[in-house]
Design a protein around this motif. Structure first.
Motif, PDB file in Angstrom:
ATOM      1  N   THR A   1       0.587   4.288   1.151  1.00 40.68           N
ATOM      2  CA  THR A   1       0.697   4.999   2.432  1.00 40.68           C
ATOM      3  C   THR A   1       1.554   4.222   3.421  1.00 40.68           C
ATOM      4  O   THR A   1       2.445   4.789   4.063  1.00 40.68           O
ATOM      5  N   ARG A   2       1.308   2.931   3.551  1.00 37.74           N
ATOM      6  CA  ARG A   2       2.098   2.126   4.484  1.00 37.74           C
ATOM      7  C   ARG A   2       3.574   2.087   4.074  1.00 37.74           C
ATOM      8  O   ARG A   2       4.467   2.193   4.918  1.00 37.74           O
TER       9      ARG A   2
ATOM     10  N   ARG B   1      -5.311   4.256  10.858  1.00 31.31           N
ATOM     11  CA  ARG B   1      -5.638   2.909  10.359  1.00 31.31           C
ATOM     12  C   ARG B   1      -4.403   2.226   9.779  1.00 31.31           C
ATOM     13  O   ARG B   1      -4.161   1.042  10.011  1.00 31.31           O
ATOM     14  N   HIS B   2      -3.625   2.976   9.007  1.00 25.13           N
ATOM     15  CA  HIS B   2      -2.419   2.397   8.412  1.00 25.13           C
ATOM     16  C   HIS B   2      -1.374   2.069   9.478  1.00 25.13           C
ATOM     17  O   HIS B   2      -0.716   1.022   9.401  1.00 25.13           O
TER      18      HIS B   2
ATOM     19  N   ASP C   1       0.869  -1.173   0.000  1.00 22.12           N
ATOM     20  CA  ASP C   1       0.000   0.000   0.000  1.00 22.12           C
ATOM     21  C   ASP C   1       0.909   1.226   0.000  1.00 22.12           C
ATOM     22  O   ASP C   1       1.892   1.274   0.750  1.00 22.12           O
TER      23      ASP C   1
ATOM     24  N   SER D   1      -2.431  -1.081  11.177  1.00 16.67           N
ATOM     25  CA  SER D   1      -2.159  -2.223  10.303  1.00 16.67           C
ATOM     26  C   SER D   1      -0.681  -2.613  10.362  1.00 16.67           C
ATOM     27  O   SER D   1      -0.342  -3.797  10.454  1.00 16.67           O
TER      28      SER D   1
ATOM     29  N   LYS E   1      -7.246   8.073   8.675  1.00 16.74           N
ATOM     30  CA  LYS E   1      -6.600   7.240   7.649  1.00 16.74           C
ATOM     31  C   LYS E   1      -5.179   6.870   8.075  1.00 16.74           C
ATOM     32  O   LYS E   1      -4.770   5.704   7.965  1.00 16.74           O
TER      33      LYS E   1
END
Length: 111
Positions: free
Chosen positions: A14-15, A46-47, A12, A50, A43
């Motif tokens: 962003t990650r 959340r990342h 991803d 994760s 957002k």
């Protein structure tokens, strides 16, 4: 951690940016990532959650702020992948790194 899990966690934008940024600055808080990535807090959170769940990040609470860094128990091969990726792909995340460093020097960030 097996390679499949590791690469799924990186899959991803962003990650991946978060991890590459952390190879350069060592620690950062949510508000730093908000400024650097120009995304909203939910957002980013959340990342980060994760990445913690994947075992790639660890967090440290300082008052009301939570700081993140690459997990010190990450296997050496995974750390090397992140380090080499950052070293060989500066154009990919240079703008976000500049914004992150600016946010970290701003007296109003995470205070």
């Amino acid at each position: 951690m097996d390679p499949l899990q590791f690469y799924k966690c990186l899959a991803d934008d962003t990650r991946l940016h978060i991890l590459l940024l952390l190879t350069q600055v060592e620690k950062a808080c949510v508000c730093d990532f908000i400024s650097a990535l120009e995304l909203d807090q939910p957002k980013i959170s959340r990342h980060l959650a994760s990445l913690r769940k994947c075992g790639l990040l660890r967090d440290e609470r300082r008052g009301k702020w939570v700081y993140y860094q690459i997990h010190n128990e990450l296997p050496n091969w995974a750390k090397q992948v992140l380090t080499l990726s950052a070293a060989n792909n500066k154009p990919y995340f240079q703008n976000t790194l500049t914004r992150l460093k600016s946010a970290q020097t701003d007296a109003n960030t995470c205070k």
